[in-house]
Scaffold this motif. Structure first.
Motif, PDB file in Angstrom:
ATOM      1  N   GLY A   4       1.098  -1.137   0.002  1.00 49.35           N
ATOM      2  CA  GLY A   4      -0.037  -0.091   0.142  1.00 49.35           C
ATOM      3  C   GLY A   4       0.980   1.084   0.222  1.00 49.35           C
ATOM      4  O   GLY A   4       1.992   1.311   0.249  1.00 49.35           O
ATOM      5  N   SER A  33      -3.281  -0.544  -1.887  1.00 42.50           N
ATOM      6  CA  SER A  33      -4.149   0.093  -1.186  1.00 42.50           C
ATOM      7  C   SER A  33      -3.680   1.491  -0.913  1.00 42.50           C
ATOM      8  O   SER A  33      -2.463   1.651  -1.254  1.00 42.50           O
ATOM      9  CB  SER A  33      -4.312  -0.328   0.445  1.00 42.50           C
ATOM     10  N   ARG A  62      -7.987  -0.685  -2.648  1.00 40.76           N
ATOM     11  CA  ARG A  62      -8.536  -0.602  -1.435  1.00 40.76           C
ATOM     12  C   ARG A  62      -8.205   0.751  -0.609  1.00 40.76           C
ATOM     13  O   ARG A  62      -7.229   1.335  -0.913  1.00 40.76           O
ATOM     14  CB  ARG A  62      -7.664  -1.825  -0.636  1.00 40.76           C
ATOM     15  N   VAL A  64      -7.739   2.487   3.075  1.00 37.80           N
ATOM     16  CA  VAL A  64      -7.523   2.152   4.570  1.00 37.80           C
ATOM     17  C   VAL A  64      -7.307   3.373   5.338  1.00 37.80           C
ATOM     18  O   VAL A  64      -6.346   4.434   4.977  1.00 37.80           O
ATOM     19  CB  VAL A  64      -6.178   1.427   4.403  1.00 37.80           C
ATOM     20  N   ARG A  94     -13.922  -2.600  -0.534  1.00 38.11           N
ATOM     21  CA  ARG A  94     -12.733  -1.421  -0.422  1.00 38.11           C
ATOM     22  C   ARG A  94     -12.253  -1.008   0.678  1.00 38.11           C
ATOM     23  O   ARG A  94     -11.033  -0.396   0.785  1.00 38.11           O
ATOM     24  CB  ARG A  94     -13.079  -0.501  -1.508  1.00 38.11           C
TER      25      ARG A  94
END
Length: 150
Positions: A4, A33, A62, A64, A94
């Protein structure tokens, strides 16, 4: 392996179009992400609003929170509604909520909340939000992800 990337929220003066472009580039480069952090006493943008902008600029990456200082959100029903709304905007699966009580007293001073009660406040928030997402309290919209965001 999944990697991510953090959104540039700690950079002073970052505007919405920059965050959206950053999000699109991260998705194009196949990052797993986008991550938004939370600090009340800093100039960091509010993470749920930031991720909503990222959701609108992207299609599947995604989203976060790392880490959302959950006890600062003192109204569990309003927090459940905000997170469920973001979940619906983003699409199923998601949104991933990383929450914590927070470790910095300055965030609590800025909010006028009791730093020593943050653990109990986190437990209560998580319990109430989960109950709302199970349909035990009439607050909408419901999340699109079954059971609510991860």
């Amino acid at each position: 392996m999944e990697i991510g990337i953090g959104l540039p929220g700690h950079v002073t003066g970052v505007e919405g179009h920059t965050l959206a472009a950053w999000a699109r580039r991260a998705e194009e480069r196949k990052f797993a992400s986008l991550i938004a952090s939370d600090r009340l006493a800093w100039s960091t943008p509010e993470p749920l609003i930031t991720l909503a902008a990222a959701a609108g600029a992207t299609g599947g990456i995604r989203l976060v929170t790392s880490v959302l200082i959950a006890p600062l959100h003192t109204n569990p029903a309003l927090f459940a509604k905000a997170a469920a709304t973001l979940d619906r905007i983003a699409g199923p699966g998601r949104l991933h909520l990383g929450v914590a009580p927070g470790a910095r007293e300055d965030d609590y001073r800025a909010s006028g909340l009791d730093f020593t009660a943050r653990g109990r406040a986190l437990d209560l928030l998580v319990e109430r939000v989960a109950a709302i997402w199970r349909g035990e309290q009439e607050v909408g919209p419901a999340p699109v992800t079954p059971g609510g965001p991860a």
